[in-house]
Design a protein around this motif. Structure first.
Motif, PDB file in Angstrom:
ATOM      1  N   LEU A 382       0.806  -1.219   0.000  1.00 36.59           N
ATOM      2  CA  LEU A 382       0.000   0.000   0.000  1.00 36.59           C
ATOM      3  C   LEU A 382       0.839   1.269   0.000  1.00 36.59           C
ATOM      4  O   LEU A 382       0.373   2.318  -0.444  1.00 36.59           O
ATOM      5  CB  LEU A 382      -0.913   0.026   1.233  1.00 36.59           C
ATOM      6  N   PRO A 388      -7.583   2.530  -1.029  1.00 34.61           N
ATOM      7  CA  PRO A 388      -8.907   2.089  -1.504  1.00 34.61           C
ATOM      8  C   PRO A 388     -10.029   2.798  -0.752  1.00 34.61           C
ATOM      9  O   PRO A 388      -9.883   3.140   0.427  1.00 34.61           O
ATOM     10  CB  PRO A 388      -8.903   0.585  -1.200  1.00 34.61           C
ATOM     11  N   LEU A 390     -12.662   2.238   1.106  1.00 34.96           N
ATOM     12  CA  LEU A 390     -13.291   1.170   1.880  1.00 34.96           C
ATOM     13  C   LEU A 390     -14.576   1.655   2.553  1.00 34.96           C
ATOM     14  O   LEU A 390     -14.722   2.837   2.878  1.00 34.96           O
ATOM     15  CB  LEU A 390     -12.327   0.668   2.954  1.00 34.96           C
ATOM     16  N   TYR A 437     -12.780  -2.550   9.530  1.00 37.86           N
ATOM     17  CA  TYR A 437     -13.052  -2.967   8.158  1.00 37.86           C
ATOM     18  C   TYR A 437     -12.827  -4.470   8.088  1.00 37.86           C
ATOM     19  O   TYR A 437     -11.757  -4.966   8.467  1.00 37.86           O
ATOM     20  CB  TYR A 437     -12.136  -2.246   7.163  1.00 37.86           C
ATOM     21  N   TRP A 441      -8.725  -6.713   1.162  1.00 39.25           N
ATOM     22  CA  TRP A 441      -7.861  -5.619   0.725  1.00 39.25           C
ATOM     23  C   TRP A 441      -7.322  -6.005  -0.648  1.00 39.25           C
ATOM     24  O   TRP A 441      -6.575  -6.975  -0.786  1.00 39.25           O
ATOM     25  CB  TRP A 441      -6.715  -5.410   1.704  1.00 39.25           C
ATOM     26  N   GLU A 442      -7.713  -5.256  -1.661  1.00 34.52           N
ATOM     27  CA  GLU A 442      -7.296  -5.588  -3.014  1.00 34.52           C
ATOM     28  C   GLU A 442      -6.907  -4.318  -3.753  1.00 34.52           C
ATOM     29  O   GLU A 442      -7.611  -3.303  -3.689  1.00 34.52           O
ATOM     30  CB  GLU A 442      -8.442  -6.283  -3.762  1.00 34.52           C
ATOM     31  N   ALA A 451      -3.901  -7.234   5.100  1.00 30.26           N
ATOM     32  CA  ALA A 451      -4.620  -6.150   5.778  1.00 30.26           C
ATOM     33  C   ALA A 451      -3.696  -5.446   6.761  1.00 30.26           C
ATOM     34  O   ALA A 451      -3.069  -6.097   7.604  1.00 30.26           O
ATOM     35  CB  ALA A 451      -5.835  -6.703   6.497  1.00 30.26           C
TER      36      ALA A 451
END
Length: 485
Positions: A382, A388, A390, A437, A441-442, A451
């Motif tokens: 990341l 992202p 989320l 969350y 996680w993509e 994550a």
């Protein structure tokens, strides 16, 4: 003498986006725009790719553009449409929307913010010293600013006056683009030949036709005429379809250049002032808007005295490689649009490869901007990539990540036990949000990633630090990007 913290030369999409970013950060900003208003004659360029739609979503205004555009799978390589509908984003598509609408929407947005616009004049020169820049306007006014940003296009007066070199490649071909009326019904669709690409498209008013035609030889630098357009159409189609009453006619080329530096002391460049290229792939508007979002919060931190001036060096460090790659990509796309028999063999090969899943994702990642990775060092995947959007669960209810960025402020998102972080020294600069969350996680192109337990998100939506169970490196990241405690 009028004074502003930042003056922007040029009020196109890049200049307006940068003005909005600075205004959100409570910076006194002014835009110098040569037109009398933001009414753009003709539709001009059109379209945003996925990451730029996300950027607008981060500021809470994406819906304004989506309401007036058309979403589509528009990224192409060779003859293959790169379907990105399976990408992990709320906006897995491109948005077709003409520049005149984009500018109208942006102008309405910045009218809601404290932005001063000097309409009907241009920056004609400037002189900078250790504390600021004296900016000369065409109407005789002199404006003092801490920083001047050139958003004044490929022929940038600011870039030239700052002595910044503009290396690259000269034009090898040219296209005419126009909006005209016709007396004969034109054929629909795109035509390819050994010269290049040609197209006619009737606009929504039912009267005007948008024309793009590749010229047989490289056109002159002078403004094109209706006769030039007529001759080009007759060469390709055997008729000019009775064109008349042009709204506008322009010429663009495949000249490709990039500023050697994006900054000369207190003068900076963004958008077409910093890079020009053939419009194949439609990346120009998106590159400029993303330049503005990268630069805006950094310039605001420096102007407000929160961080040292050296933070501005990261603007070129991050955006220059992104634009350089986009320029190489548009050169390649331009070559593929010259379908003589040799190039056609290459187009067929590239199109066949682009159908495969991994090449499709890589190429779509480049065009969409979703694969941008700023080099912030080694670490979690990341780090340096877009955060992202989320769907979070907080004590106050459900919350989207992008909602946290509407005010262009950084966020430390704690996804572990609440109360696990103490960032009191930065409490007036960074939002601390405790949330949960539970989904995957993509990342686009990369796929699934581990994550994290926490992430530090910059105002531009990119991740500046990733927590993996410890606070190691957090204080350094906070200091680097948002100033000393």
């Amino acid at each position: 003498m009028a004074e502003h913290a930042v003056v922007m030369a040029g009020g196109g999409p890049t200049g307006m986006m940068l003005a909005a970013e600075l205004a959100l950060a409570k910076v006194d900003v002014a835009v110098v725009e040569r037109r009398p208003n933001h009414v753009l004659v003709g539709s001009r360029a059109g379209g945003f790719h996925s990451r730029t739609i996300e950027v607008l979503d981060q500021r809470g205004v994406a819906g304004r553009f989506l309401a007036e555009g058309q979403v589509a799978q528009a990224a192409m390589i060779g003859t293959t449409v790169l379907d990105m509908s399976d990408f992990p984003t709320r906006h897995p598509y491109s948005l077709g929307i003409w520049q005149n609408r984009i500018e109208r929407i942006m102008a309405a947005w910045i009218a809601e913010l404290p932005v001063r616009i000097y309409y009907g004049c241009e920056v004609t020169g400037f002189a900078q010293d250790d504390t600021g820049v004296d900016v000369e306007l065409s109407d005789g006014q002199l404006v003092r600013a801490q920083y001047l940003v050139g958003c004044d296009g490929g022929r940038s007066v600011i870039r030239k006056a700052a002595g910044i070199e503009f290396p690259g490649w000269d034009a090898t071909r040219s296209n005419l683009i126009a909006e005209v009326e016709v007396t004969e019904e034109p054929p629909r669709g795109i035509r390819h030949d050994a010269t290049g690409i040609h197209a006619l498209h009737r606009l929504e008013d039912g009267r005007t036709v948008r024309v793009v035609v590749t010229e047989q030889q490289l056109g002159p630098s002078s403004e094109p005429t209706l006769r030039d357009l007529s001759e080009a159409l007759i060469t390709v189609y055997g008729t000019d379809f009775g064109i008349h009453s042009p709204t506008w006619i322009s010429r663009f080329t495949d000249m490709t250049r990039q500023a050697a530096a994006y900054r000369a002391r207190r003068v900076l460049l963004a958008g077409d002032s910093a890079h020009v290229h053939y419009p194949a792939g439609g990346q120009g508007l998106s590159l400029g808007v993303q330049d503005a979002v990268n630069l805006g919060w950094k310039l605001a931190k420096v102007v407000n005295g929160t961080t040292p001036e050296s933070l501005l060096d990261t603007y070129q460090d991050e955006r220059h490689p992104v634009a350089a790659r986009a320029l190489r990509h548009t050169i390649a796309l331009g070559v593929l649009q010259r379908p003589d028999e040799h190039i056609k063999a290459l187009v067929d090969l590239v199109s066949e490869l682009a159908i495969m899943d991994e090449p499709r994702k890589r190429l779509a990642g480049i065009i969409s901007g979703l694969d941008i990775h700023y080099d912030l060092g080694e670490g979690h995947p990341l780090l340096g990539r877009r955060m992202p959007d989320l769907d979070l669960v907080t004590a106050d209810g459900p919350l989207r990540v992008f909602t946290l960025l509407h005010d262009a402020q950084p966020v430390l998102l704690n996804l572990a036990e609440p109360g696990g972080f103490d960032i009191t020294p930065w409490a007036d600069r960074v939002q601390l949000i405790d949330a949960e969350y539970v989904g995957p996680w993509e990342l686009p192109v990369l796929g699934a990633v581990t994550a994290p337990t926490a992430v530090l998100i910059r105002p531009d939506g990119y991740v500046a630090w990733v927590g993996e169970g410890t606070e190691t490196g957090l204080r350094d990241a906070l200091t680097t990007w948002f100033g000393t405690p």
